[in-house]
Design a protein around this motif. Structure first.
Motif, PDB file in Angstrom:
ATOM      1  N   LEU A  81       1.599 -15.252  -1.166  1.00 44.29           N
ATOM      2  CA  LEU A  81       0.724 -14.595  -0.190  1.00 44.29           C
ATOM      3  C   LEU A  81      -0.661 -15.246  -0.178  1.00 44.29           C
ATOM      4  CD1 LEU A  81       1.580 -10.918  -1.150  1.00 44.29           C
ATOM      5  CD2 LEU A  81       2.538 -12.217   0.743  1.00 44.29           C
ATOM      6  N   ASN A  82      -1.267 -15.282   0.994  1.00 42.75           N
ATOM      7  CA  ASN A  82      -2.626 -15.794   1.133  1.00 42.75           C
ATOM      8  C   ASN A  82      -3.579 -14.600   1.017  1.00 42.75           C
ATOM      9  OD1 ASN A  82      -4.868 -17.334   1.710  1.00 42.75           O
ATOM     10  ND2 ASN A  82      -4.496 -17.366   3.911  1.00 42.75           N
ATOM     11  N   LEU A  83      -3.955 -14.256  -0.219  1.00 39.79           N
ATOM     12  CA  LEU A  83      -4.710 -13.021  -0.477  1.00 39.79           C
ATOM     13  C   LEU A  83      -6.215 -13.211  -0.310  1.00 39.79           C
ATOM     14  CD1 LEU A  83      -2.791 -11.731  -3.605  1.00 39.79           C
ATOM     15  CD2 LEU A  83      -2.600 -10.898  -1.277  1.00 39.79           C
ATOM     16  N   LYS A  84      -6.841 -12.203   0.307  1.00 41.32           N
ATOM     17  CA  LYS A  84      -8.292 -12.140   0.435  1.00 41.32           C
ATOM     18  C   LYS A  84      -8.794 -11.082  -0.540  1.00 41.32           C
ATOM     19  CE  LYS A  84      -7.426 -11.898   4.878  1.00 41.32           C
ATOM     20  NZ  LYS A  84      -7.138 -11.361   6.041  1.00 41.32           N
ATOM     21  N   GLU A  85      -9.932 -11.345  -1.148  1.00 45.86           N
ATOM     22  CA  GLU A  85     -10.518 -10.392  -2.094  1.00 45.86           C
ATOM     23  C   GLU A  85     -11.739  -9.743  -1.460  1.00 45.86           C
ATOM     24  OE1 GLU A  85     -11.705 -12.796  -5.377  1.00 45.86           O
ATOM     25  OE2 GLU A  85      -9.728 -13.695  -5.598  1.00 45.86           O
ATOM     26  N   LYS A  86     -11.933  -8.471  -1.774  1.00 41.72           N
ATOM     27  CA  LYS A  86     -13.123  -7.778  -1.290  1.00 41.72           C
ATOM     28  C   LYS A  86     -13.630  -6.882  -2.418  1.00 41.72           C
ATOM     29  CE  LYS A  86     -14.936  -5.652   2.749  1.00 41.72           C
ATOM     30  NZ  LYS A  86     -15.190  -6.557   3.841  1.00 41.72           N
ATOM     31  N   VAL A  87     -14.873  -7.106  -2.832  1.00 42.68           N
ATOM     32  CA  VAL A  87     -15.487  -6.283  -3.876  1.00 42.68           C
ATOM     33  C   VAL A  87     -15.971  -4.994  -3.224  1.00 42.68           C
ATOM     34  CG1 VAL A  87     -17.322  -6.126  -5.590  1.00 42.68           C
ATOM     35  CG2 VAL A  87     -16.175  -8.305  -5.204  1.00 42.68           C
ATOM     36  N   VAL A  88     -15.489  -3.864  -3.740  1.00 48.19           N
ATOM     37  CA  VAL A  88     -15.849  -2.564  -3.180  1.00 48.19           C
ATOM     38  C   VAL A  88     -17.111  -2.026  -3.849  1.00 48.19           C
ATOM     39  CG1 VAL A  88     -15.080  -0.185  -2.839  1.00 48.19           C
ATOM     40  CG2 VAL A  88     -13.446  -2.056  -2.664  1.00 48.19           C
ATOM     41  N   ALA A 112     -13.957   4.175   9.179  1.00 47.32           N
ATOM     42  CA  ALA A 112     -13.780   4.661   7.809  1.00 47.32           C
ATOM     43  C   ALA A 112     -14.981   4.188   7.008  1.00 47.32           C
ATOM     44  CB  ALA A 112     -12.495   4.113   7.213  1.00 47.32           C
ATOM     45  N   GLY A 113     -15.234   4.822   5.908  1.00 46.30           N
ATOM     46  CA  GLY A 113     -16.377   4.451   5.098  1.00 46.30           C
ATOM     47  C   GLY A 113     -15.973   3.897   3.748  1.00 46.30           C
ATOM     48  N   GLY A 114     -16.861   3.104   3.176  1.00 41.09           N
ATOM     49  CA  GLY A 114     -16.758   2.626   1.800  1.00 41.09           C
ATOM     50  C   GLY A 114     -15.440   2.019   1.397  1.00 41.09           C
ATOM     51  N   GLY A 115     -14.841   2.623   0.376  1.00 43.81           N
ATOM     52  CA  GLY A 115     -13.610   2.099  -0.203  1.00 43.81           C
ATOM     53  C   GLY A 115     -12.441   2.102   0.762  1.00 43.81           C
ATOM     54  N   ALA A 116     -12.353   3.123   1.610  1.00 47.40           N
ATOM     55  CA  ALA A 116     -11.245   3.204   2.566  1.00 47.40           C
ATOM     56  C   ALA A 116     -11.318   2.054   3.563  1.00 47.40           C
ATOM     57  CB  ALA A 116     -11.270   4.536   3.295  1.00 47.40           C
TER      58      ALA A 116
END
Length: 173
Positions: free
Chosen positions: A9-16, A107-111
């Protein structure tokens, strides 16, 4: 259901969220960092992880590793979720509803972070109760895990009717 292999998979990362944590010891305070990260391929795979380390990059790397080990598959329907669903974790309850094309991610924040990396483009979500970022991410993932596609429901209904037919034939014989 087996574990999903993240290699293909070509995964993208996102710091919450990144938090500085202090531990009080005899000589003063020891600081470390905790990070919450979500990873996804933008086509229905998503995972979340939490890592702790003495430095921020170490904490993020640990969180990414954990998130890759916890990947799940989310059924998508034309860029949104197939039906309304509610996810729960701790004191957080998150309600997610499908939205029309062009509405965007409301949606907000983590969601929001989870939806973005999962590849959900049109959805309305509301966190009820606590707004703790970690619990919000976990509640969102819980809700997405409960989603059912039209195909999976129709397969299950077909299997149930076959089982009912078999049991009815045996009773009449």
């Amino acid at each position: 259901m087996g574990r999903i292999d993240p290699e293909g998979l070509n995964l993208k990362e996102k710091v919450v969220y990144i938090n500085r944590v202090a531990k009080v010891v005899k000589g003063g305070r020891r600081f470390s960092f905790s990070a919450i990260v979500v990873v996804g391929d933008g086509e229905g795979y998503v995972g979340a992880g939490k890592g702790k380390g003495a430095e921020v990059p170490v904490a993020i790397k640990k969180a990414v590793g954990q998130a890759k080990r916890r990947l799940i598959r989310v059924p998508l329907k034309e860029g949104t979720i197939p039906h309304q669903i509610e996810g729960k974790y701790g004191a957080v309850r998150i309600v997610m509803k499908p939205a029309k094309q062009g509405r965007g991610i409301i949606a907000g924040g983590g969601a929001r972070a989870v939806m973005e990396v999962a590849g959900i483009h049109n959805v309305v979500a509301k966190a009820i109760g606590s707004h703790n970022p970690f619990n919000t991410v976990k509640a969102t993932i819980d809700g997405l895990m409960r989603l059912r596609s039209f195909e999976s429901i129709s397969e299950r209904m077909a299997k149930a009717s076959e089982d009912a037919d078999k049991s009815g034939v045996e009773e009449n014989a």
